[in-house]
Write an enzyme that holds these catalytic residues in place. Structure first.
Site, PDB file in Angstrom:
ATOM      1  N   LYS A 172       0.847  -1.210   0.000  1.00  0.00           N
ATOM      2  CA  LYS A 172       0.000   0.000   0.000  1.00  0.00           C
ATOM      3  C   LYS A 172       0.877   1.253   0.000  1.00  0.00           C
ATOM      4  O   LYS A 172       2.078   1.173   0.301  1.00  0.00           O
ATOM      5  CB  LYS A 172      -0.910  -0.017   1.230  1.00  0.00           C
ATOM      6  CG  LYS A 172      -0.155   0.095   2.550  1.00  0.00           C
ATOM      7  CD  LYS A 172      -1.050  -0.150   3.764  1.00  0.00           C
ATOM      8  CE  LYS A 172      -0.250  -0.026   5.055  1.00  0.00           C
ATOM      9  NZ  LYS A 172      -0.993  -0.554   6.215  1.00  0.00           N
ATOM     10  N   ARG A 179     -11.008   0.609  14.405  1.00  0.00           N
ATOM     11  CA  ARG A 179     -10.695   1.435  13.241  1.00  0.00           C
ATOM     12  C   ARG A 179     -11.603   0.970  12.117  1.00  0.00           C
ATOM     13  O   ARG A 179     -12.704   1.443  11.978  1.00  0.00           O
ATOM     14  CB  ARG A 179      -9.198   1.264  12.918  1.00  0.00           C
ATOM     15  CG  ARG A 179      -8.613   2.290  12.008  1.00  0.00           C
ATOM     16  CD  ARG A 179      -7.109   2.134  11.834  1.00  0.00           C
ATOM     17  NE  ARG A 179      -6.718   0.918  11.131  1.00  0.00           N
ATOM     18  CZ  ARG A 179      -5.486   0.672  10.679  1.00  0.00           C
ATOM     19  NH1 ARG A 179      -4.520   1.544  10.870  1.00  0.00           N
ATOM     20  NH2 ARG A 179      -5.224  -0.448  10.049  1.00  0.00           N
ATOM     21  N   TYR A 184      17.843  30.417   7.247  1.00  0.00           N
ATOM     22  CA  TYR A 184      16.720  31.179   7.808  1.00  0.00           C
ATOM     23  C   TYR A 184      16.859  31.332   9.317  1.00  0.00           C
ATOM     24  O   TYR A 184      17.221  30.379  10.018  1.00  0.00           O
ATOM     25  CB  TYR A 184      15.408  30.446   7.533  1.00  0.00           C
ATOM     26  CG  TYR A 184      14.944  30.539   6.107  1.00  0.00           C
ATOM     27  CD1 TYR A 184      14.650  31.764   5.518  1.00  0.00           C
ATOM     28  CD2 TYR A 184      14.786  29.384   5.350  1.00  0.00           C
ATOM     29  CE1 TYR A 184      14.200  31.825   4.199  1.00  0.00           C
ATOM     30  CE2 TYR A 184      14.337  29.433   4.044  1.00  0.00           C
ATOM     31  CZ  TYR A 184      14.047  30.672   3.475  1.00  0.00           C
ATOM     32  OH  TYR A 184      13.606  30.727   2.184  1.00  0.00           O
ATOM     33  N   MET A 209      13.184  24.465   2.165  1.00  0.00           N
ATOM     34  CA  MET A 209      12.262  23.669   1.355  1.00  0.00           C
ATOM     35  C   MET A 209      13.000  22.772   0.371  1.00  0.00           C
ATOM     36  O   MET A 209      12.648  21.604   0.199  1.00  0.00           O
ATOM     37  CB  MET A 209      11.297  24.591   0.596  1.00  0.00           C
ATOM     38  CG  MET A 209      10.210  23.844  -0.137  1.00  0.00           C
ATOM     39  SD  MET A 209       9.119  24.908  -1.088  1.00  0.00           S
ATOM     40  CE  MET A 209       8.197  25.727   0.194  1.00  0.00           C
TER      41      MET A 209
HETATM   42  C1  PLP Z   1      -0.244  -1.627   6.885  1.00  0.00           C
HETATM   43  C2  PLP Z   1      -0.933  -2.884   7.268  1.00  0.00           C
HETATM   44  C3  PLP Z   1      -0.198  -4.086   7.396  1.00  0.00           C
HETATM   45  C4  PLP Z   1       1.316  -4.132   7.328  1.00  0.00           C
HETATM   46  O1  PLP Z   1       1.833  -3.660   8.549  1.00  0.00           O
HETATM   47  P1  PLP Z   1       3.441  -3.573   8.826  1.00  0.00           P
HETATM   48  O2  PLP Z   1       3.504  -3.081  10.207  1.00  0.00           O
HETATM   49  O3  PLP Z   1       3.959  -2.588   7.835  1.00  0.00           O
HETATM   50  O4  PLP Z   1       3.991  -4.932   8.635  1.00  0.00           O
HETATM   51  C5  PLP Z   1      -0.910  -5.256   7.605  1.00  0.00           C
HETATM   52  N1  PLP Z   1      -2.264  -5.251   7.721  1.00  0.00           N
HETATM   53  C6  PLP Z   1      -3.007  -4.107   7.644  1.00  0.00           C
HETATM   54  C7  PLP Z   1      -4.479  -4.166   7.806  1.00  0.00           C
HETATM   55  C8  PLP Z   1      -2.349  -2.893   7.430  1.00  0.00           C
HETATM   56  O5  PLP Z   1      -3.077  -1.757   7.362  1.00  0.00           O
END
Ligand code: PLP
Length: 351
Positions: free
Chosen positions: A37, A129, A246, A294
């Site tokens: 992701k 969640r 800065y 930046m």
């Molecule tokens: C991001 C996520 C993972 C992976 O978690 P890591 O800590 O990066 O291994 C697994 N399951 C769900 C539902 C996630 O959102």
């Protein structure tokens, strides 16, 4: 195309594959999936997915439909699960046409999906969640009998001693009695490290693949994947004491040599790191001086041998010498946030 000398992130795809192998070797019966992701934590989902597929991975997890579509262009014969599920404005065909599997998170999603094709179910065992609540489970539509995967997510896996791990495990096991014969997935990277009770049928590691550890107090269990470096744009040999940047917050001494480097907070080099962070130039530790701008930052390169202070010198900020977890801790955050915050104008180079 002209040669590129700007900031780069070198991503070692073979190291990702080796980390996948390391995680897999901790699983006895479970399959090992991969979470890609957020563009594989900012490193490049398509490239990471291909490397992981070559390493034997056949189960990928993304957050959104769009991410799933991108991964599908590169990986044909693998399951791709979409954590955010089937969302308003989407059609089942958007998933079905590309063989993407939504992870359904509530009764409304399940009803809207209406058995259009296979879908996974997410059950909330303590994250509060996403996912079906214990109450939702008492009124599950029949689709629940046929899903290919039931998953839940650990809240505190990065702290092995946290009592919540065992509580969630017990609850998940109890809930799985409602899903006889259906494969289950529970462990993220840290969940894998909690041991075989947590592995079930399919593990879902993310951060460990990319070389993020559980923090600087844990020995690195995974190999470094990323080297981030940026070139010097200009040198300043000081003939008198000067304030730098800065706010004129820092005084650099007469006789020191500063390098202005092409890496700033727009690239994800957080301002909170000023005064703490170092770079490495030709193996020499070089402190960052003053505020981070930046698009650039000043570094004191006085300690670098003069013959190496050329226009070709590059400063490494993340790598073996200064691992992602060290940077993250200095910034008061976790490696996940640093990696996903690295800006799009830094060129990703795959090796
Ligand atoms: C991001 C996520 C993972 C992976 O978690 P890591 O800590 O990066 O291994 C697994 N399951 C769900 C539902 C996630 O959102």
């Amino acid at each position: 195309m002209e040669a590129y000398f700007g900031p780069t992130i070198e991503i070692d795809l073979a190291a990702i594959a080796r980390n996948y192998g390391r995680i897999k070797s901790q699983l006895s019966k479970a399959r090992c999936g991969a979470v890609v992701k957020a563009n594989a934590y900012g490193l490049g989902a398509e490239q990471a997915a291909v490397a992981l597929h070559n390493a034997g991975c056949r189960d990928f997890f993304v957050a959104t439909l769009e991410e799933g579509l991108r991964v599908r262009t590169r990986v044909k014969d693998a399951a791709i699960y979409v954590f955010h599920g089937f969302r308003k404005g989407q059609q089942p065909q958007d998933f079905i046409a590309h063989n993407l599997t939504p992870v359904l998170n509530d009764i409304a999603q399940i009803e809207a999906w209406n058995n259009a094709a296979s879908a996974a179910l997410h059950i909330d065992t303590g994250m509060c969640r996403l996912g079906l609540t214990p109450d939702d489970l008492t009124r599950l539509p029949p689709i629940a009998r046929t899903v290919p995967l039931v998953l839940s997510h650990l809240a505190c896996a990065s702290d092995p001693a946290h009592p919540k791990n065992k509580e969630q495990l017990a609850l998940f096991k109890q809930i799985l009695n409602r899903f006889p014969g259906i494969p289950a997935s529970f462990a993220n990277s840290s969940g894998v490290a909690l041991g075989s009770d947590y592995h079930f049928d399919l593990a879902r590691p993310g951060r460990a693949l990319y070389g993020i550890t559980r923090g600087t107090t844990f020995p690195p269990d995974m190999e470094n994947v990323v080297t981030l470096s940026a070139p010097v744009m200009q040198y300043r040999a000081l003939t008198q004491d000067e304030t730098v940047g800065y706010g004129a917050t820092t005084v650099a001494k007469k006789g020191s040599v500063l390098a202005t480097v092409e890496f700033g907070y727009a690239d994800g080099f957080m301002r909170s790191l000023a005064g703490k962070v170092h770079g490495y130039a030709a193996g020499v530790r070089v402190p960052v001086v003053g505020i981070i701008s930046m698009d650039m930052v000043s570094v004191d390169v006085t300690a670098v041998p003069a013959h190496l202070r050329t226009p070709d010198l590059r400063i490494t900020f993340i790598g073996k010498e200064q691992p992602i977890d060290v940077i993250a801790e200095m910034a008061g955050t976790i490696g996940y946030e640093v990696f996903t915050g690295l800006g799009p104008r830094i060129k990703r180079i795959y090796i």
